[in-house]
Design an enzyme around this catalytic site. Structure first.
Site, PDB file in Angstrom:
ATOM      1  N   HIS A   1       0.802  -1.230   0.000  1.00 15.38           N
ATOM      2  CA  HIS A   1       0.000   0.000   0.000  1.00 15.38           C
ATOM      3  C   HIS A   1       0.839   1.287   0.000  1.00 15.38           C
ATOM      4  CE1 HIS A   1      -3.508  -2.353   0.139  1.00 15.38           C
ATOM      5  NE2 HIS A   1      -3.763  -2.354   1.426  1.00 15.38           N
TER       6      HIS A   1
ATOM      7  N   HIS B   1      -9.677   2.344   0.044  1.00 21.70           N
ATOM      8  CA  HIS B   1      -9.664   1.198   0.972  1.00 21.70           C
ATOM      9  C   HIS B   1     -10.772   1.337   2.024  1.00 21.70           C
ATOM     10  CE1 HIS B   1      -8.187  -2.191   3.170  1.00 21.70           C
ATOM     11  NE2 HIS B   1      -7.019  -2.237   2.532  1.00 21.70           N
TER      12      HIS B   1
ATOM     13  N   GLU C   1     -11.832  -3.433  -3.275  1.00 19.86           N
ATOM     14  CA  GLU C   1     -10.816  -2.474  -3.710  1.00 19.86           C
ATOM     15  C   GLU C   1     -10.582  -2.653  -5.214  1.00 19.86           C
ATOM     16  OE1 GLU C   1      -7.385  -2.841  -0.845  1.00 19.86           O
ATOM     17  OE2 GLU C   1      -8.792  -4.304  -0.035  1.00 19.86           O
TER      18      GLU C   1
END
Length: 344
Positions: free
Chosen positions: A106, A175, A309
């Site tokens: 991420h 997210h 996502e």
């Protein structure tokens, strides 16, 4: 037309201020914060007209400074995992921070979820912008990014755009963690989920795709027809879903298509997702453990929410048979995802 309202929230101890935007239509309201480009709340009615917040998060600005589970945030430069935290572009090896087992996850230690974005109003919404400098978290090139949230009737659209002056990998997503019974409800076992994907990506022990593109047919990953999550999670080996479902394959059209539908029979709430992205990571909050305090003093245990996502396939920068993950100078990264809320 949606009402768009702006507030400023401050955290004096960290000398931080962030803008908070509220988008409100007749049936839905969405709250967005410039810190992390975070969706802090989505309120939708049930079949009796009672509105509830259906995304996990925090009451206090300070909690979003760390936000260890990325609640509601925009993830970048690259969402999901990059194997061994490295990749090669034009013969040069780039090394990233390792923050998820042996992988980079991420965007690294301080990804886009930790940045304070600039913001401006647009019709029915807000556009947030951020510039990631060359070398940021190990990534090459100066990258200019904008994310535009608009609310029209019962549909929240998220439009991503980026340009770079050096070739760089990019994979942006939001997210948000959803529980259609209302955030703070202890689990999602009574949710019905369908995902319109013919194939998915198996992963190794480090959650990196093996490279195989496997048909969902005759497997527990076949979600083409609605399944009740509680029963399917009991059958599924491991802690739950944390897998990419393939929406289109390399060489296929990138047109927007419906990819997922979730229904909560108890309240009647329905969420449908469409996207131009090639994949959707379906995650059943396997790593929540009740230790993170949420809104209103609630705690968030394992399986208390789900994420859809929309994004490129994980580790695509290291797997050439996956959809293209590199953005080059003169090109524009453009993707759109829509969340539509209704009642059944």
């Amino acid at each position: 037309m949606s009402e768009v309202k702006k507030d400023v929230i401050t955290l004096e101890s960290a000398q931080l201020s962030a803008e908070k935007w509220t988008l409100r239509s007749e049936s839905v309201s969405v709250e967005i914060m410039s810190l992390g480009c975070v969706i802090t709340a989505i309120k939708t009615p049930d079949r009796n007209g009672h509105s509830a917040d259906i995304v996990l998060g925090f009451d206090e600005l300070g909690s979003y400074l760390t936000n260890p589970r990325y609640f509601g945030a925009v993830i970048g430069r690259v969402a999901n995992r990059i194997a061994k935290g490295q990749f090669v572009i034009e013969g040069k090896v780039y090394k990233l921070a390792i923050n998820n087992g042996p992988n980079s996850l991420h965007g690294g230690i301080r990804g886009f979820d930790k940045a304070v974005w600039s913001s401006e109003t647009v019709p029915n919404g807000v556009r947030l912008s951020h510039t990631s400098p060359d070398g940021d978290e190990g990534y090459p090139g100066n990258l200019k990014v904008s994310v535009t949230y608009t609310l029209e009737e019962n549909t929240l659209s998220v439009h991503y755009c980026a340009q770079t002056d050096q070739t760089t990998p990019i994979n942006l997503t939001n997210h948000s963690y959803f529980n259609l019974a209302g955030q703070g409800t202890p689990d999602i076992y009574d949710h019905e989920v369908s995902i319109s994907a013919e194939t998915y990506l198996p992963v190794d022990d480090n959650m990196i795709p093996t490279g195989e593109i496997r048909p969902v047919e005759n497997s527990l990953f076949d979600l083409r027809k609605p399944v009740l999550l509680g029963f399917r999670l009991k059958e599924l080996p491991g802690p739950g879903f944390d897998h990419n479902f393939c929406l289109w394959l390399p060489g296929q059209s990138k047109q927007e298509r419906k990819c997922a539908r979730v229904v909560h029979p108890g309240t009647g709430r329905v969420m449908e997702v469409s996207t131009t992205q090639p994949g959707v990571q379906f995650y059943t909050s396997n790593f929540l453990d009740g230790t993170v305090g949420g809104k209103g003093g609630t705690s968030y245990p394992k399986h208390s929410a789900f994420c859809l996502e929309t994004q490129n396939w994980p580790d695509a920068v290291n797997q050439p048979q996956f959809p293209e993950s590199l953005l080059r100078p003169g090109e524009e990264y453009i993707h759109t995802t829509r969340f539509t809320f209704s009642v059944a």
